[in-house]
Design a protein around this motif. Structure first.
Motif, PDB file in Angstrom:
ATOM      1  N   VAL A  75       4.291 -14.933  22.850  1.00 60.97           N
ATOM      2  CA  VAL A  75       4.934 -15.256  23.136  1.00 60.97           C
ATOM      3  C   VAL A  75       6.558 -15.645  24.137  1.00 60.97           C
ATOM      4  O   VAL A  75       6.387 -16.462  24.018  1.00 60.97           O
ATOM      5  N   SER A  76       6.822 -15.355  23.103  1.00 61.63           N
ATOM      6  CA  SER A  76       8.046 -14.210  23.156  1.00 61.63           C
ATOM      7  C   SER A  76       8.145 -13.526  24.005  1.00 61.63           C
ATOM      8  O   SER A  76       9.073 -11.755  23.431  1.00 61.63           O
ATOM      9  N   TYR A  77       8.421 -13.045  25.047  1.00 61.52           N
ATOM     10  CA  TYR A  77       7.468 -12.267  26.083  1.00 61.52           C
ATOM     11  C   TYR A  77       8.460 -11.371  26.722  1.00 61.52           C
ATOM     12  O   TYR A  77       8.817 -10.100  26.431  1.00 61.52           O
ATOM     13  N   LYS A  78      10.046 -11.751  26.801  1.00 61.77           N
ATOM     14  CA  LYS A  78      10.820 -11.612  27.672  1.00 61.77           C
ATOM     15  C   LYS A  78      11.980 -11.064  26.186  1.00 61.77           C
ATOM     16  O   LYS A  78      12.193  -9.795  26.270  1.00 61.77           O
ATOM     17  N   LYS A  79      11.648 -11.128  24.916  1.00 63.61           N
ATOM     18  CA  LYS A  79      12.441 -10.486  24.149  1.00 63.61           C
ATOM     19  C   LYS A  79      11.663  -8.932  23.464  1.00 63.61           C
ATOM     20  O   LYS A  79      12.072  -8.214  23.530  1.00 63.61           O
ATOM     21  N   LEU A  80      10.633  -9.011  23.388  1.00 61.17           N
ATOM     22  CA  LEU A  80       9.365  -8.409  22.790  1.00 61.17           C
ATOM     23  C   LEU A  80       8.181  -7.558  23.479  1.00 61.17           C
ATOM     24  O   LEU A  80       7.039  -6.910  23.760  1.00 61.17           O
ATOM     25  N   ALA A  81       8.331  -7.700  24.752  1.00 61.30           N
ATOM     26  CA  ALA A  81       7.967  -6.825  25.394  1.00 61.30           C
ATOM     27  C   ALA A  81       7.281  -5.798  25.351  1.00 61.30           C
ATOM     28  O   ALA A  81       6.244  -5.559  25.670  1.00 61.30           O
ATOM     29  N   PHE A  82       8.040  -4.927  24.644  1.00 63.55           N
ATOM     30  CA  PHE A  82       7.632  -3.301  24.669  1.00 63.55           C
ATOM     31  C   PHE A  82       7.107  -3.361  23.916  1.00 63.55           C
ATOM     32  O   PHE A  82       6.145  -2.676  23.276  1.00 63.55           O
ATOM     33  N   LEU A  83       7.054  -4.592  22.705  1.00 65.13           N
ATOM     34  CA  LEU A  83       6.612  -4.885  21.724  1.00 65.13           C
ATOM     35  C   LEU A  83       4.851  -4.665  21.938  1.00 65.13           C
ATOM     36  O   LEU A  83       4.386  -4.516  21.655  1.00 65.13           O
ATOM     37  N   PHE A  84       4.768  -6.004  22.965  1.00 61.17           N
ATOM     38  CA  PHE A  84       3.275  -6.122  23.579  1.00 61.17           C
ATOM     39  C   PHE A  84       2.082  -5.262  24.168  1.00 61.17           C
ATOM     40  O   PHE A  84       1.577  -4.446  24.142  1.00 61.17           O
ATOM     41  N   PHE A  85       3.426  -4.448  25.107  1.00 59.78           N
ATOM     42  CA  PHE A  85       2.405  -2.976  25.411  1.00 59.78           C
ATOM     43  C   PHE A  85       2.378  -2.107  24.975  1.00 59.78           C
ATOM     44  O   PHE A  85       1.430  -1.211  24.173  1.00 59.78           O
ATOM     45  N   PHE A  86       3.039  -1.805  23.450  1.00 60.97           N
ATOM     46  CA  PHE A  86       2.845  -0.923  22.250  1.00 60.97           C
ATOM     47  C   PHE A  86       1.697  -1.191  22.064  1.00 60.97           C
ATOM     48  O   PHE A  86       0.849  -0.473  21.334  1.00 60.97           O
ATOM     49  N   SER A  87       1.852  -2.846  21.450  1.00 59.64           N
ATOM     50  CA  SER A  87       1.022  -3.690  20.396  1.00 59.64           C
ATOM     51  C   SER A  87      -1.214  -3.106  21.080  1.00 59.64           C
ATOM     52  O   SER A  87      -1.405  -2.869  20.890  1.00 59.64           O
ATOM     53  N   LEU A  88      -0.762  -2.640  22.502  1.00 59.98           N
ATOM     54  CA  LEU A  88      -2.136  -2.444  23.341  1.00 59.98           C
ATOM     55  C   LEU A  88      -2.932  -1.216  23.348  1.00 59.98           C
ATOM     56  O   LEU A  88      -3.368  -1.242  23.109  1.00 59.98           O
ATOM     57  N   ILE A  89      -1.894  -0.224  22.879  1.00 55.47           N
ATOM     58  CA  ILE A  89      -2.484   0.979  23.065  1.00 55.47           C
ATOM     59  C   ILE A  89      -3.569   0.996  21.542  1.00 55.47           C
ATOM     60  O   ILE A  89      -4.836   1.837  21.764  1.00 55.47           O
ATOM     61  N   PRO A  90      -3.352   0.519  20.359  1.00 52.16           N
ATOM     62  CA  PRO A  90      -4.611   0.802  19.631  1.00 52.16           C
ATOM     63  C   PRO A  90      -5.071  -0.346  19.176  1.00 52.16           C
ATOM     64  O   PRO A  90      -6.390   0.372  19.740  1.00 52.16           O
ATOM     65  N   ILE A  91      -5.033  -1.334  20.334  1.00 53.86           N
ATOM     66  CA  ILE A  91      -6.427  -1.698  21.442  1.00 53.86           C
ATOM     67  C   ILE A  91      -7.525  -1.247  22.123  1.00 53.86           C
ATOM     68  O   ILE A  91      -8.772  -1.534  22.099  1.00 53.86           O
ATOM     69  N   ALA A  92      -6.277  -0.124  23.316  1.00 57.63           N
ATOM     70  CA  ALA A  92      -7.234   0.450  23.880  1.00 57.63           C
ATOM     71  C   ALA A  92      -8.362   1.128  23.439  1.00 57.63           C
ATOM     72  O   ALA A  92      -8.980   1.643  24.217  1.00 57.63           O
ATOM     73  N   TYR A  93      -7.676   2.232  22.414  1.00 59.44           N
ATOM     74  CA  TYR A  93      -8.312   3.122  21.254  1.00 59.44           C
ATOM     75  C   TYR A  93      -9.447   2.689  20.990  1.00 59.44           C
ATOM     76  O   TYR A  93     -10.366   2.910  21.003  1.00 59.44           O
ATOM     77  N   ARG A  94      -9.079   1.401  20.001  1.00 53.70           N
ATOM     78  CA  ARG A  94     -10.060   0.919  19.712  1.00 53.70           C
ATOM     79  C   ARG A  94     -11.253   0.740  20.168  1.00 53.70           C
ATOM     80  O   ARG A  94     -13.497   0.710  20.921  1.00 53.70           O
ATOM     81  N   LEU A  95     -11.217  -0.164  21.706  1.00 53.97           N
ATOM     82  CA  LEU A  95     -11.870  -0.700  22.953  1.00 53.97           C
ATOM     83  C   LEU A  95     -12.762   1.008  23.245  1.00 53.97           C
ATOM     84  O   LEU A  95     -14.411   1.187  23.608  1.00 53.97           O
ATOM     85  N   TYR A  96     -12.024   2.010  23.480  1.00 55.55           N
ATOM     86  CA  TYR A  96     -12.295   3.453  24.159  1.00 55.55           C
ATOM     87  C   TYR A  96     -13.572   3.436  22.884  1.00 55.55           C
ATOM     88  O   TYR A  96     -14.529   3.883  23.895  1.00 55.55           O
ATOM     89  N   SER A  97     -13.755   3.997  21.975  1.00 55.04           N
ATOM     90  CA  SER A  97     -14.406   4.619  20.692  1.00 55.04           C
ATOM     91  C   SER A  97     -15.365   3.157  20.930  1.00 55.04           C
ATOM     92  O   SER A  97     -16.640   4.077  21.009  1.00 55.04           O
ATOM     93  N   TYR A  98     -15.574   1.842  21.077  1.00 53.62           N
ATOM     94  CA  TYR A  98     -16.573   1.223  20.538  1.00 53.62           C
ATOM     95  C   TYR A  98     -17.407   1.231  21.948  1.00 53.62           C
ATOM     96  O   TYR A  98     -18.908   1.687  21.457  1.00 53.62           O
ATOM     97  N   PHE A  99     -16.742   1.225  23.374  1.00 56.84           N
ATOM     98  CA  PHE A  99     -17.691   0.988  24.433  1.00 56.84           C
ATOM     99  C   PHE A  99     -17.783   2.656  24.425  1.00 56.84           C
ATOM    100  O   PHE A  99     -19.076   2.797  25.000  1.00 56.84           O
ATOM    101  N   VAL A 100     -17.551   3.683  24.732  1.00 52.61           N
ATOM    102  CA  VAL A 100     -17.803   4.840  25.342  1.00 52.61           C
ATOM    103  C   VAL A 100     -18.713   5.889  23.652  1.00 52.61           C
ATOM    104  O   VAL A 100     -19.967   6.831  23.592  1.00 52.61           O
ATOM    105  N   TYR A 101     -18.516   5.852  22.631  1.00 52.64           N
ATOM    106  CA  TYR A 101     -19.324   6.268  21.219  1.00 52.64           C
ATOM    107  C   TYR A 101     -19.767   5.521  20.757  1.00 52.64           C
ATOM    108  O   TYR A 101     -21.147   5.419  20.245  1.00 52.64           O
ATOM    109  N   GLU A 102     -19.678   3.664  20.319  1.00 56.40           N
ATOM    110  CA  GLU A 102     -20.748   3.459  19.282  1.00 56.40           C
ATOM    111  C   GLU A 102     -21.682   2.511  19.577  1.00 56.40           C
ATOM    112  O   GLU A 102     -22.251   2.787  19.089  1.00 56.40           O
TER     113      GLU A 102
END
Ligand SMILES: [Zn+2]
Length: 110
Positions: A75-102
């Motif tokens: 929503v406030s991407y200009k200020k919080l862009a780093f936070l956005f990319f930081f939050s993608l890391i756990p999302i990526a891990y969780r999806l990876y775990s799901y699709f590859v192993y679960e």
């Protein structure tokens, strides 16, 4: 696709979704038997293992929180862009775990 899920600790095959624990070790997602995971946690607490399995309740709550952070930071991407990319890391891990192993184990189970 009948992909085998092999335990990182004992190299044995993980047969059921109930027996599977995934965690992030040195930046990659690894599958464990529940027993092997617990034994490893007791052996060297918190060195390699986060102690919060990706596919457990803590992992799922972390996943939901990460999605919320991602949406808020968008929503406030200009200020919080780093936070956005930081939050993608756990999302990526969780999806990876799901699709590859679960997911393969879920299909395999029946
Ligand atoms: Zn094992």
């Amino acid at each position: 696709m009948c992909k085998k899920v092999i335990c990182e600790k004992c190299n044995g095959r993980i047969e059921t979704i109930e027996d599977l624990v995934t965690d992030v070790i040195v930046l990659s997602v690894k599958p464990y038997h529940e027993k092997c995971y617990m034994r490893d946690l007791k052996g060297g607490p918190g060195f390699f293992l986060s102690g919060r399995p990706l596919n457990g309740w803590a992992g799922n709550i972390g996943f939901i929180v990460a999605i919320l952070i991602a949406m808020i930071s968008l929503v406030s991407y200009k200020k919080l862009a780093f936070l956005f990319f930081f939050s993608l890391i756990p999302i990526a891990y969780r999806l990876y775990s799901y699709f590859v192993y679960e997911y393969p184990l879920k299909k395999f189970d029946r």
